[in-house]
Design a protein around this motif. Structure first.
Motif, PDB file in Angstrom:
ATOM      1  N   SER A   8      16.841  43.755   3.270  1.00  0.00           N
ATOM      2  CA  SER A   8      16.348  42.408   2.991  1.00  0.00           C
ATOM      3  C   SER A   8      16.384  41.531   4.234  1.00  0.00           C
ATOM      4  N   PHE A   9      17.510  41.552   4.946  1.00  0.00           N
ATOM      5  CA  PHE A   9      17.643  40.645   6.083  1.00  0.00           C
ATOM      6  C   PHE A   9      16.787  41.087   7.265  1.00  0.00           C
ATOM      7  N   ARG A  10      16.829  42.364   7.579  1.00  0.00           N
ATOM      8  CA  ARG A  10      16.062  42.842   8.729  1.00  0.00           C
ATOM      9  C   ARG A  10      14.552  42.753   8.490  1.00  0.00           C
ATOM     10  N   ILE A  11      14.097  43.303   7.359  1.00  0.00           N
ATOM     11  CA  ILE A  11      12.652  43.462   7.144  1.00  0.00           C
ATOM     12  C   ILE A  11      11.999  42.166   6.678  1.00  0.00           C
ATOM     13  N   TYR A  12      12.596  41.508   5.685  1.00  0.00           N
ATOM     14  CA  TYR A  12      11.954  40.321   5.108  1.00  0.00           C
ATOM     15  C   TYR A  12      12.314  39.030   5.841  1.00  0.00           C
ATOM     16  N   ALA A  13      13.587  38.883   6.221  1.00  0.00           N
ATOM     17  CA  ALA A  13      14.009  37.630   6.841  1.00  0.00           C
ATOM     18  C   ALA A  13      13.669  37.582   8.330  1.00  0.00           C
ATOM     19  N   VAL A  14      14.139  38.575   9.086  1.00  0.00           N
ATOM     20  CA  VAL A  14      13.996  38.526  10.539  1.00  0.00           C
ATOM     21  C   VAL A  14      12.636  39.047  11.001  1.00  0.00           C
ATOM     22  N   ASN A  15      12.201  40.188  10.451  1.00  0.00           N
ATOM     23  CA  ASN A  15      10.908  40.751  10.864  1.00  0.00           C
ATOM     24  C   ASN A  15       9.723  40.082  10.172  1.00  0.00           C
ATOM     25  N   GLN A  16      10.009  39.309   9.114  1.00  0.00           N
ATOM     26  CA  GLN A  16       8.990  38.535   8.395  1.00  0.00           C
ATOM     27  C   GLN A  16       7.874  39.397   7.825  1.00  0.00           C
ATOM     28  N   ASN A  17       8.226  40.593   7.332  1.00  0.00           N
ATOM     29  CA  ASN A  17       7.240  41.415   6.631  1.00  0.00           C
ATOM     30  C   ASN A  17       6.892  40.794   5.286  1.00  0.00           C
ATOM     31  N   ARG A  18       5.768  41.170   4.754  1.00  0.00           N
ATOM     32  CA  ARG A  18       5.331  40.658   3.457  1.00  0.00           C
ATOM     33  C   ARG A  18       6.318  41.055   2.363  1.00  0.00           C
ATOM     34  N   GLY A  19       6.352  40.257   1.306  1.00  0.00           N
ATOM     35  CA  GLY A  19       7.337  40.450   0.237  1.00  0.00           C
ATOM     36  C   GLY A  19       7.218  41.774  -0.488  1.00  0.00           C
ATOM     37  N   ASN A  20       6.059  42.426  -0.437  1.00  0.00           N
ATOM     38  CA  ASN A  20       5.907  43.713  -1.134  1.00  0.00           C
ATOM     39  C   ASN A  20       6.072  44.912  -0.190  1.00  0.00           C
TER      40      ASN A  20
ATOM     41  N   ASP B  56      16.639  48.824  15.587  1.00  0.00           N
ATOM     42  CA  ASP B  56      17.502  47.963  16.394  1.00  0.00           C
ATOM     43  C   ASP B  56      16.724  47.244  17.495  1.00  0.00           C
ATOM     44  N   LYS B  57      15.771  47.934  18.108  1.00  0.00           N
ATOM     45  CA  LYS B  57      14.984  47.312  19.169  1.00  0.00           C
ATOM     46  C   LYS B  57      14.175  46.128  18.627  1.00  0.00           C
ATOM     47  N   SER B  58      13.519  46.328  17.500  1.00  0.00           N
ATOM     48  CA  SER B  58      12.739  45.244  16.893  1.00  0.00           C
ATOM     49  C   SER B  58      13.649  44.113  16.427  1.00  0.00           C
ATOM     50  N   PHE B  59      14.792  44.478  15.864  1.00  0.00           N
ATOM     51  CA  PHE B  59      15.760  43.487  15.393  1.00  0.00           C
ATOM     52  C   PHE B  59      16.220  42.598  16.547  1.00  0.00           C
ATOM     53  N   ARG B  60      16.563  43.243  17.674  1.00  0.00           N
ATOM     54  CA  ARG B  60      16.991  42.488  18.858  1.00  0.00           C
ATOM     55  C   ARG B  60      15.863  41.610  19.387  1.00  0.00           C
ATOM     56  N   THR B  61      14.678  42.183  19.455  1.00  0.00           N
ATOM     57  CA  THR B  61      13.525  41.435  19.976  1.00  0.00           C
ATOM     58  C   THR B  61      13.232  40.206  19.125  1.00  0.00           C
ATOM     59  N   ASN B  62      13.253  40.392  17.819  1.00  0.00           N
ATOM     60  CA  ASN B  62      12.971  39.269  16.923  1.00  0.00           C
ATOM     61  C   ASN B  62      14.024  38.167  17.046  1.00  0.00           C
ATOM     62  N   LEU B  63      15.298  38.552  17.120  1.00  0.00           N
ATOM     63  CA  LEU B  63      16.366  37.559  17.241  1.00  0.00           C
ATOM     64  C   LEU B  63      16.329  36.863  18.601  1.00  0.00           C
ATOM     65  N   SER B  64      15.692  37.494  19.588  1.00  0.00           N
ATOM     66  CA  SER B  64      15.561  36.896  20.922  1.00  0.00           C
ATOM     67  C   SER B  64      14.352  35.984  21.033  1.00  0.00           C
ATOM     68  N   TYR B  65      13.566  35.889  19.991  1.00  0.00           N
ATOM     69  CA  TYR B  65      12.325  35.111  20.015  1.00  0.00           C
ATOM     70  C   TYR B  65      12.642  33.645  20.346  1.00  0.00           C
ATOM     71  N   PRO B  66      12.012  33.068  21.362  1.00  0.00           N
ATOM     72  CA  PRO B  66      12.329  31.699  21.772  1.00  0.00           C
ATOM     73  C   PRO B  66      12.090  30.646  20.692  1.00  0.00           C
TER      74      PRO B  66
ATOM     75  N   VAL C 132      25.717  36.977  22.598  1.00  0.00           N
ATOM     76  CA  VAL C 132      26.882  37.203  21.737  1.00  0.00           C
ATOM     77  C   VAL C 132      26.455  37.267  20.278  1.00  0.00           C
ATOM     78  N   LEU C 133      25.588  36.357  19.870  1.00  0.00           N
ATOM     79  CA  LEU C 133      25.127  36.312  18.478  1.00  0.00           C
ATOM     80  C   LEU C 133      24.307  37.545  18.117  1.00  0.00           C
ATOM     81  N   ILE C 134      23.474  38.012  19.042  1.00  0.00           N
ATOM     82  CA  ILE C 134      22.662  39.197  18.768  1.00  0.00           C
ATOM     83  C   ILE C 134      23.535  40.442  18.694  1.00  0.00           C
ATOM     84  N   ASP C 135      24.515  40.538  19.587  1.00  0.00           N
ATOM     85  CA  ASP C 135      25.445  41.677  19.520  1.00  0.00           C
ATOM     86  C   ASP C 135      26.192  41.678  18.184  1.00  0.00           C
TER      87      ASP C 135
END
Length: 582
Positions: free
Chosen positions: A372-384, A418-428, A569-572
């Motif tokens: 839920s958190f990675r795909i829908y919240a952080v990666n912003q994929n569609r709800g389905n 993990d790479k996408s997760f890090r990249t998304n959390l690094s988004y300015p 620190v937050l991303i780690d």
């Protein structure tokens, strides 16, 4: 009782006690239905017949010279009529002075509310004493409400009382005349359960407002009647008892999830489907049973009905157990509030988990939190996203938790490794990218991590504090360096960098420049069991996530480098908190 059309006064007149059998759902009318009931009565022209609908009764014999009548269909309307009449009689009694008027109202009370020592309606057992003592009596029952149905009964009385208080005596008399003298009902009264089942199914399952759960109940009873060579009293009794248990269980958590969704999730878990048949799950169940009966396989049909109703009862019990779970993983999944795709798998895995304290189930839930958190919240994929795969996993799951967990992790990696997760959390522009409630959840998790790891350790921040809408507790995400500096987090704004175009584009809305803060300045500060810092740089902070900000300063200033180091620190932390290992 004779069948046919009756006046309302004729229906209630005499030594008759109406009983709501245990297999019926509890009182369910809300202000919407109450308003419609009263509006219809107001709009009815005086002197013309007012049709209240059809009622179906099953006669149960005599009890102390009173006829006992089970209400098979119509209990919501009849209960509402009795509550309304009680309120109307109370109001008219206060406005009446003559002996004749009081005698007339006393007769009306004996007709609709209580004949000598016997109340005219018996509610379900758990609500009956409350109904008689506080709804039909004159005591305030609000302090003694214990069930959702009791609250709705109390609300109905309060609603009618408040509306009738606005009317004068003449208008009240008009309502009494319309209901008592000109209202009519169509009565079906039968002697046995099987006949009642037949009539209920053929007169009600035609889109006239039954819920899907009620439609399933009536259908299962009716088809049991059709498929049986003899009158299937034993199976009908089982079905009624099971649905009675379902209604009672659902009353305890109905605000969390609607019953039709549970029916659909049950279908996804336990029925055979290959495409999107679960979207028409009621029709799918009916077609399956009807096909067995039409092919002459009545034995299989009856066996299916028996198994289905038992399994459905277990599903409602399971949903309740999941909702009231104290497991932190389950609480987090509900906080993220994207449950629809996960419910079938939650139900199926909970049922299959025979381990002590549901350890296997908890592992699945933790992975679904990551999903839920990675795909829908952080990666912003569609709800389905992933829905069809999740539903298919639920349908086919047979107890192999290790294989299931591996499959779920593979799906997460497909959409947000993990790479996408890090990249998304690094988004300015993260602040504008992620929903505020998801950022609140992120910093809530981080705050509790600090409370566990950083001395002095402290009790974790509860999920109630996270989701609270209270003006004193509600949380917000604040910028440390803001476009319009104000004393929210920073004590001395001179330590902040200039918000130029480059800073706004690269740092302003980034993760490292954000922190959690209560909307109220005093929120949560009185509930901590550690001392808040009060440095010259930052305001006395209610959270450890703010206390640590000073450690990121560079020569006493909050700089671009401070933001970048804190973001790392937050991303780690995030990669550990929502890791893909199990």
């Amino acid at each position: 009782m004779d069948n046919g059309e009756k006046t309302l006064s004729g229906l209630f007149d005499g030594r008759t006690i109406f009983n709501i059998p245990e297999y019926q759902r509890a009182y369910a009318w809300s202000e919407v239905q109450l308003t419609e009931f009263l509006d219809d009565l107001h709009n009815q022209k005086l002197g013309r017949s007012y049709f209240l609908g059809t009622v179906l009764f099953e006669e149960k014999g005599l009890e102390s010279n009173y006829k006992i009548i089970d209400i098979v269909d119509g209990q919501q309307r009849l209960t509402t009529i009795i509550i309304f009449m009680t309120c109307l009689i109370e109001k008219l009694t206060l406005l009446s002075s003559s002996v004749e008027e009081k005698d007339e109202l006393e007769l009306l009370y004996e007709t609709y509310v209580k004949h000598r020592r016997q109340f005219k309606l018996r509610a379900l057992e758990e609500d009956n004493d409350f109904f008689h003592s506080y709804i039909l009596g004159n005591k305030d029952g609000k302090p003694f409400i214990r069930t959702p149905a009791q609250r709705r009964l109390h609300n109905a009385k309060q609603f009618f009382t408040s509306k009738l208080n606005l009317l004068d005596k003449s208008a009240l008399q008009t309502l009494k005349t319309k209901l008592d003298e000109h209202s009519r009902v169509l009565v079906y009264s039968v002697q046995d359960t099987a006949e009642a089942t037949l009539i209920f199914e053929t007169t009600n399952d035609r889109g006239k407002g039954l819920t899907n759960l009620e439609k399933i109940k009536s259908f299962m009873m009716y088809r049991s009647y059709v498929a049986s060579e003899d009158v299937p009293e034993e199976l009908l009794k089982k079905i009624r008892t099971r649905f009675s248990d379902i209604y009672k269980e659902y009353e305890q958590f109905s605000s969390k999830i609607d019953e039709d969704s549970i029916l659909q999730y049950h279908y996804i878990c336990h029925e055979k489907w290959s495409g999107k048949e679960y979207q028409q799950h009621v029709q799918g169940i009916k077609s399956h049973v009807n096909q067995m009966i039409s092919s002459g396989d009545n034995t299989s049909a009856l066996s299916y009905v028996n198994d289905y109703t038992q399994d459905l009862k277990e599903t409602f019990y399971t949903v309740h157990e999941i909702i009231k779970s104290e497991k932190i993983e389950m609480k987090e999944l509900m906080i993220l509030n994207r449950m629809g795709n996960f419910w079938p798998l939650l139900i199926k895995t909970y049922k299959f988990d025979k381990s002590e304290n549901k350890v296997d189930f908890s592992k699945v839930v933790k992975i679904l939190v990551n999903f839920s958190f990675r795909i829908y919240a952080v990666n912003q994929n569609r709800g389905n996203t992933g829905q069809s795969k999740l539903f298919s996993l639920a349908k086919h799951f047979g107890g192999n938790f290790e294989k299931l967990n591996d499959t779920l992790i593979a799906i997460i990696k497909k959409y947000c490794d993990d790479k996408s997760f890090r990249t998304n959390l690094s988004y300015p522009d993260l602040y504008e990218w992620i929903y505020g409630k998801d950022l609140n959840y992120f910093f809530w998790k981080y705050e509790n991590h600090l409370r566990t790891m950083v001395q002095p350790k402290a009790s974790p921040m509860s999920e109630q504090e996270l989701v609270s809408d209270s003006s004193k507790l509600k949380l917000s995400i604040e910028h440390i360096a803001a476009q319009n500096p104000r004393k929210v987090v920073v004590n001395d704004i001179s330590i902040l960098p200039e918000v130029d175009d480059e800073f706004e584009e690269q740092f302003l809305h980034s993760l490292g420049n954000l922190t959690i803060d209560p909307l109220s300045a005093n929120a949560s500060k009185g509930n901590l069991d550690f001392d808040c810092k009060n440095s010259g740089y930052f305001l006395k902070a209610p959270f450890k996530a703010q206390n640590e900000l000073e450690s990121f300063l560079e020569e006493g200033c909050w700089t671009r480098g401070s933001i970048s180091r804190r973001q790392q620190v937050l991303i780690d932390f995030a990669l550990q908190a929502w890791c893909l290992e199990h």
